[in-house]
Design a protein around this motif. Sequence first.
Motif, PDB file in Angstrom:
ATOM      1  N   VAL A  46      -5.022  -7.771   6.078  1.00 14.06           N
ATOM      2  CA  VAL A  46      -3.833  -7.189   5.451  1.00 14.06           C
ATOM      3  C   VAL A  46      -2.631  -8.106   5.659  1.00 14.06           C
ATOM      4  O   VAL A  46      -1.871  -8.400   4.721  1.00 14.06           O
ATOM      5  CB  VAL A  46      -3.548  -5.780   6.021  1.00 14.06           C
ATOM      6  CG1 VAL A  46      -2.169  -5.281   5.572  1.00 14.06           C
ATOM      7  CG2 VAL A  46      -4.628  -4.805   5.583  1.00 14.06           C
ATOM      8  N   LEU A  47      -2.445  -8.595   6.887  1.00  8.65           N
ATOM      9  CA  LEU A  47      -1.315  -9.472   7.193  1.00  8.65           C
ATOM     10  C   LEU A  47      -1.391 -10.753   6.375  1.00  8.65           C
ATOM     11  O   LEU A  47      -0.386 -11.223   5.829  1.00  8.65           O
ATOM     12  CB  LEU A  47      -1.305  -9.789   8.686  1.00  8.65           C
ATOM     13  CG  LEU A  47       0.000 -10.422   9.196  1.00  8.65           C
ATOM     14  CD1 LEU A  47       1.051  -9.343   9.397  1.00  8.65           C
ATOM     15  CD2 LEU A  47      -0.232 -11.166  10.512  1.00  8.65           C
ATOM     16  N   ARG A  48      -2.575 -11.319   6.274  1.00 10.77           N
ATOM     17  CA  ARG A  48      -2.743 -12.580   5.549  1.00 10.77           C
ATOM     18  C   ARG A  48      -2.541 -12.393   4.046  1.00 10.77           C
ATOM     19  O   ARG A  48      -2.105 -13.316   3.367  1.00 10.77           O
ATOM     20  CB  ARG A  48      -4.113 -13.168   5.856  1.00 10.77           C
ATOM     21  CG  ARG A  48      -4.238 -13.670   7.302  1.00 10.77           C
ATOM     22  CD  ARG A  48      -5.656 -14.074   7.657  1.00 10.77           C
ATOM     23  NE  ARG A  48      -6.085 -15.235   6.889  1.00 10.77           N
ATOM     24  CZ  ARG A  48      -5.829 -16.493   7.207  1.00 10.77           C
ATOM     25  NH1 ARG A  48      -5.129 -16.759   8.295  1.00 10.77           N
ATOM     26  NH2 ARG A  48      -6.270 -17.483   6.453  1.00 10.77           N
ATOM     27  N   MET A  49      -2.823 -11.208   3.523  1.00  9.18           N
ATOM     28  CA  MET A  49      -2.529 -10.951   2.109  1.00  9.18           C
ATOM     29  C   MET A  49      -1.022 -10.846   1.888  1.00  9.18           C
ATOM     30  O   MET A  49      -0.508 -11.286   0.853  1.00  9.18           O
ATOM     31  CB  MET A  49      -3.258  -9.689   1.640  1.00  9.18           C
ATOM     32  CG  MET A  49      -4.744  -9.893   1.422  1.00  9.18           C
ATOM     33  SD  MET A  49      -5.562  -8.527   0.558  1.00  9.18           S
ATOM     34  CE  MET A  49      -5.594  -7.274   1.830  1.00  9.18           C
ATOM     35  N   ILE A  50      -0.290 -10.262   2.852  1.00 10.69           N
ATOM     36  CA  ILE A  50       1.171 -10.239   2.747  1.00 10.69           C
ATOM     37  C   ILE A  50       1.717 -11.668   2.771  1.00 10.69           C
ATOM     38  O   ILE A  50       2.624 -12.016   2.017  1.00 10.69           O
ATOM     39  CB  ILE A  50       1.787  -9.404   3.886  1.00 10.69           C
ATOM     40  CG1 ILE A  50       1.362  -7.939   3.776  1.00 10.69           C
ATOM     41  CG2 ILE A  50       3.312  -9.506   3.875  1.00 10.69           C
ATOM     42  CD1 ILE A  50       1.758  -7.086   4.972  1.00 10.69           C
ATOM     43  N   ALA A  51       1.127 -12.502   3.636  1.00  9.35           N
ATOM     44  CA  ALA A  51       1.589 -13.885   3.777  1.00  9.35           C
ATOM     45  C   ALA A  51       1.179 -14.762   2.602  1.00  9.35           C
ATOM     46  O   ALA A  51       1.777 -15.828   2.384  1.00  9.35           O
ATOM     47  CB  ALA A  51       1.040 -14.479   5.075  1.00  9.35           C
ATOM     48  N   GLY A  52       0.147 -14.356   1.849  1.00 12.81           N
ATOM     49  CA  GLY A  52      -0.352 -15.187   0.760  1.00 12.81           C
ATOM     50  C   GLY A  52      -1.462 -16.120   1.180  1.00 12.81           C
ATOM     51  O   GLY A  52      -1.876 -16.988   0.411  1.00 12.81           O
ATOM     52  N   LEU A  53      -1.967 -15.951   2.403  1.00  9.69           N
ATOM     53  CA  LEU A  53      -3.066 -16.793   2.881  1.00  9.69           C
ATOM     54  C   LEU A  53      -4.419 -16.260   2.435  1.00  9.69           C
ATOM     55  O   LEU A  53      -5.435 -16.939   2.587  1.00  9.69           O
ATOM     56  CB  LEU A  53      -3.014 -16.882   4.414  1.00  9.69           C
ATOM     57  CG  LEU A  53      -1.706 -17.442   4.992  1.00  9.69           C
ATOM     58  CD1 LEU A  53      -1.739 -17.417   6.508  1.00  9.69           C
ATOM     59  CD2 LEU A  53      -1.443 -18.857   4.490  1.00  9.69           C
ATOM     60  N   GLU A  54      -4.455 -15.025   1.958  1.00  9.60           N
ATOM     61  CA  GLU A  54      -5.656 -14.429   1.362  1.00  9.60           C
ATOM     62  C   GLU A  54      -5.281 -13.865  -0.006  1.00  9.60           C
ATOM     63  O   GLU A  54      -4.205 -13.267  -0.161  1.00  9.60           O
ATOM     64  CB  GLU A  54      -6.206 -13.287   2.231  1.00  9.60           C
ATOM     65  CG  GLU A  54      -6.735 -13.707   3.582  1.00  9.60           C
ATOM     66  CD  GLU A  54      -8.161 -14.219   3.518  1.00  9.60           C
ATOM     67  OE1 GLU A  54      -8.734 -14.277   2.401  1.00  9.60           O
ATOM     68  OE2 GLU A  54      -8.687 -14.560   4.588  1.00  9.60           O
ATOM     69  N   GLU A  55      -6.150 -14.065  -0.980  1.00  8.44           N
ATOM     70  CA  GLU A  55      -5.905 -13.482  -2.291  1.00  8.44           C
ATOM     71  C   GLU A  55      -6.185 -11.979  -2.269  1.00  8.44           C
ATOM     72  O   GLU A  55      -7.075 -11.515  -1.559  1.00  8.44           O
ATOM     73  CB  GLU A  55      -6.799 -14.148  -3.345  1.00  8.44           C
ATOM     74  CG  GLU A  55      -6.419 -15.583  -3.652  1.00  8.44           C
ATOM     75  CD  GLU A  55      -7.237 -16.147  -4.802  1.00  8.44           C
ATOM     76  OE1 GLU A  55      -8.007 -15.389  -5.419  1.00  8.44           O
ATOM     77  OE2 GLU A  55      -7.100 -17.352  -5.082  1.00  8.44           O
TER      78      GLU A  55
END
Length: 364
Positions: A46-55
């Motif tokens: 979830v955090l990485r999707m907020i950051a844009g590191l995960e699509e």
Amino acid sequence: MPTVELIHVSKTYGRGNRAVDDVNLSIQDGEFLVLVGPSGCGKSTVLRMIAGLEEVTEGQVKIGERTVNDVAPKDRDIAMVFQNYALYPHMTVYENMAFGLRRRKLAADEVERKVRAAADTLGLESYLARKPRELSGGERQRVALGRAMVRDPQVFLFDEPLSNLDAKLRVQMRAEIKRLHQRVNATMVYVTHDQTEAMTLGDRIAVLRGGVLQQVADPFTLYSRPANQFVAGFIGSPPINFFAATLDEAGRTLTAGGVAIPLPDAAAAALAARRGRGVTLGVRPEDLVLDGQAPGVTLEGTVDVREPLGSEVLVHLDTPVGPLVARYPGQDVPAVGRRAKLRFTLEKLYCFDPDTELALKGAD
């Protein structure tokens, strides 16, 4: 600082491996929100999707009024603090903190002002000329925080930043991060598997399990009014005690291990639909009283293990309803092998549906 909003967000890997499943979450301007749950629950995803590191596979991520699904991480105006600090070993503390600002071609006097201000906030003024190898773990973590602070981002993201620190340093750094939030009043999203960390830091806490959001609430609500059995068991240390009971056909008495628990009118009304059926009961260790004269329901047990903690003792007992743990203030507790009487009040009893694991509302 803006809000962060997740609208029906899901993440699927490979052949249907759903790491995050339909998460809806609104993080308010200036709020400190903690994502917590066991390993593999989807909190870092979830955090990485907020950051844009995960699509994002499905749904929308919004920062402020802007949907950022297709916005590159560098253009989202966020700062992320990682577990491993990610400091450049050949650079000084000053250079590490200034690196991102120089990449953005800020004027030298502006870089100086921002780095000095962050160093002053974090107590790093005397460390600016040192290299990371000359710093302790806590000092390196403060440098990582400072590197994020100097950017004046819209949102701070923390991915288990204290996991590599020892217990004493974790306590110190929790306080540092709490002070930082109070000073800058920024929107912060923090990931941890440690429920103590979550409870002490978060304005609100989002509990995840298997990629599914279980409950979002302030720490006191999560503790006192958990939505389900998982949340009740995850929040609190040591964990809540669970045991099985059956409600009689009249709906007036719960029986657990041969122990009768008479219900007051309000609790009987709340559990009316469970007449003649099972109920999962929960009672927290701090709500079990080792005193045969105290008011409430009485259980007898045999002391199995004692865990002295200085100002209190955790007492493990074998009882008719199964093993229970009681948190007992002081040091004068029964010896291992001795019998002891436990009491708890109905006001401190949690009730759950054993099939759905949902809290039975109004049963407390």
